[in-house]
Design a protein around this motif. Structure first.
Motif, PDB file in Angstrom:
ATOM      1  N   ASP A 232       0.805  -1.215   0.000  1.00 50.87           N
ATOM      2  CA  ASP A 232       0.000   0.000   0.000  1.00 50.87           C
ATOM      3  C   ASP A 232       0.843   1.272   0.000  1.00 50.87           C
ATOM      4  N   ILE A 233       2.153   1.158   0.176  1.00 45.37           N
ATOM      5  CA  ILE A 233       3.026   2.327   0.253  1.00 45.37           C
ATOM      6  C   ILE A 233       3.847   2.412  -1.026  1.00 45.37           C
ATOM      7  N   LYS A 234       3.697   3.543  -1.743  1.00 49.04           N
ATOM      8  CA  LYS A 234       4.385   3.737  -3.020  1.00 49.04           C
ATOM      9  C   LYS A 234       5.097   5.088  -3.008  1.00 49.04           C
ATOM     10  N   GLU A 235       6.173   5.167  -3.781  1.00 55.06           N
ATOM     11  CA  GLU A 235       6.872   6.436  -3.931  1.00 55.06           C
ATOM     12  C   GLU A 235       5.969   7.442  -4.637  1.00 55.06           C
ATOM     13  N   GLY A 236       5.997   8.665  -4.163  1.00 57.13           N
ATOM     14  CA  GLY A 236       5.170   9.719  -4.730  1.00 57.13           C
ATOM     15  C   GLY A 236       3.871   9.965  -3.985  1.00 57.13           C
ATOM     16  N   GLN A 237       3.499   9.095  -3.038  1.00 59.62           N
ATOM     17  CA  GLN A 237       2.267   9.301  -2.278  1.00 59.62           C
ATOM     18  C   GLN A 237       2.410  10.504  -1.347  1.00 59.62           C
ATOM     19  N   ILE A 290      -0.304   8.213   5.896  1.00 61.09           N
ATOM     20  CA  ILE A 290      -0.284   8.142   4.441  1.00 61.09           C
ATOM     21  C   ILE A 290      -1.610   7.556   3.963  1.00 61.09           C
ATOM     22  N   PRO A 291      -2.454   8.342   3.287  1.00 62.39           N
ATOM     23  CA  PRO A 291      -3.693   7.782   2.728  1.00 62.39           C
ATOM     24  C   PRO A 291      -3.360   6.724   1.677  1.00 62.39           C
ATOM     25  N   THR A 292      -3.989   5.546   1.796  1.00 66.56           N
ATOM     26  CA  THR A 292      -3.688   4.439   0.882  1.00 66.56           C
ATOM     27  C   THR A 292      -4.880   4.026   0.030  1.00 66.56           C
ATOM     28  N   GLY A 293      -6.046   4.636   0.214  1.00 69.64           N
ATOM     29  CA  GLY A 293      -7.214   4.265  -0.589  1.00 69.64           C
ATOM     30  C   GLY A 293      -8.493   4.446   0.198  1.00 69.64           C
TER      31      GLY A 293
END
Length: 413
Positions: A232-237, A290-293
């Motif tokens: 759920d954690i990506k670069e650019g979030q 960090i919002p993930t969805g």
């Protein structure tokens, strides 16, 4: 007595006139019994038999239900981390010697190339002057050798030797100039001097640490991501950062490691936070969200949760046929007044009272809930703080939670 008289003679009653009377009597009795037993089929009884009582139907269990409408809930990854400076370097002396002067004080803000301190240059000045004189001499010898070669008096070997001597003299001048430049200790990048451990007149050796320069514009927040949340954690979030000082800032995920730590089996993630004015100090603790969805969830009281025979956590609802349905659920977010759960249909009739007395598939008598005496079952209002934002709650441990959007409608009964 003769032998014939001694033989026994078998007695026989067949010739007796009364010997067959018992057989006639037994046969008559059996015939009468048969006629009596068969008379029930031929001659109906005058007395009507009483009807057998009808079986008593089991009464359905009455339960209280409450209608619930799912809302959109933002899932958020929450973790604790530490604010690290963008650059943190120890400044070393590139040359040994006596400190002639210190031009800045500890704690000063310096720009790239600013002079921090200067070493004594007396010996370096002498070395440079000598090297330059040697260069001039080597240049004259080379010029003379080349001129003689042109007149045919000198040889090519002499010219080559003079050229090598000239190159060595040029290298000596360059080394002396570099040594003189190294007497000036300058800041390699802009930042703040967190340590300056020198004073005028002090002797330092080559490579000795004399200052610590820290650049906290921007800051890097480093957190650990569990294995189950890595997807759920990506670069650019985008990320929200709250520092322990109470300052809040916006950041962006700039790095997620691709290998787990051997000790903790977690992955390192870094969030970049702009800190142009340097107001946020490095090294302090920070909480990252960090919002993930988004997902659809219902707001319920924890009291209505139950377990099935396998120990699965779920909620019991009533379908259109008044049958109990056990729904496996997942907790999306926790608040002080209830929890958000996923796994139910968007519109559900949730059993709020009596769920412990009914089982999956059982027919019940659902009755609307008459009151909300439990404050945990009251609907949340927009702006209710999340559980992880309250003072009495533990720090985030790198788990996915959720937050209800204020723009979404409240839960409908």
């Amino acid at each position: 007595m003769s032998d014939t008289s001694q033989e026994r003679q078998t007695l026989s009653f067949d010739s007796d006139a009364g010997s067959k009377r018992s057989k006639f009597i037994a046969g008559g009795i059996a015939l009468l019994i048969g006629l009596w037993m068969g008379s029930g089929y031929i001659l109906p009884s005058e007395e009507e038999q009483e009807a057998a009582p009808a079986p008593i139907a089991a009464k359905a269990v009455t339960v209280a239900v409450r209608g619930s409408q799912a809302d959109s809930v933002t899932q958020v990854f929450v973790a604790e981390g530490q604010a690290l400076p963008d650059r943190d370097t120890m400044v070393r002396a590139e040359s040994g010697g006596e400190i002639a002067e210190v031009l800045v004080a500890k704690g000063a803000e310096v720009a790239a190339g600013d002079l921090i301190a200067r070493l004594s240059t007396a010996a370096r000045d002498s070395d440079l002057a000598r090297a330059r004189e040697e260069l001039n001499r080597a240049q004259r010898e080379y010029d003379n050798a080349e001129a003689l070669l042109n007149r045919g008096v000198s040889t090519v070997d002499r010219v080559s030797q003079a050229r090598a001597t000239l190159a060595a003299a040029q290298a000596a001048v360059t080394t002396a100039e570099e040594a003189l430049n190294n007497t000036e200790i300058r800041a390699p990048f802009p930042g703040r001097l967190e340590m300056l451990d020198i004073s005028a007149g002090e002797f330092v050796s080559t490579g000795e640490e004399i200052a610590r320069l820290v650049d906290n514009t921007p800051l890097t927040i480093q957190v650990q991501v569990p294995q189950q949340a890595l997807k759920d954690i990506k670069e650019g979030q985008n990320a929200e950062v709250m520092f322990i000082t109470g300052t809040e800032a916006q950041g962006k995920v700039q790095f997620v490691s691709s290998s787990a730590s051997a000790e903790t089996r977690t992955f390192t993630a870094e969030i970049r936070v702009e800190n142009a004015d340097g107001a946020i100090p490095a090294g302090i603790s920070a909480r990252v969200r960090i919002p993930t969805g988004e997902t659809r969830a219902h707001f319920v009281s924890p009291a209505i949760l139950s377990l099935d025979t396998n120990g699965t956590l779920g909620v019991k609802t009533v379908n259109g046929d008044n049958k109990v349905v056990f729904n496996k659920i997942a907790i999306v977010r926790a608040q002080t007044d209830g929890i958000w759960i996923a796994g139910l249909p968007d519109e559900s009739q949730i059993i709020t009272i009596g769920q412990g007395f009914v089982n999956d598939g059982e027919v019940v008598d659902p009755q609307p809930e008459t009151s909300n005496e439990d404050p945990a079952e009251e609907l949340p209002s927009a702006g209710v703080p999340e559980l992880d934002e309250l003072e009495e709650t533990p720090a985030g441990d790198g788990q996915i939670t959720g937050s209800a959007e204020a723009s979404q409608p409240e839960q409908v009964e």
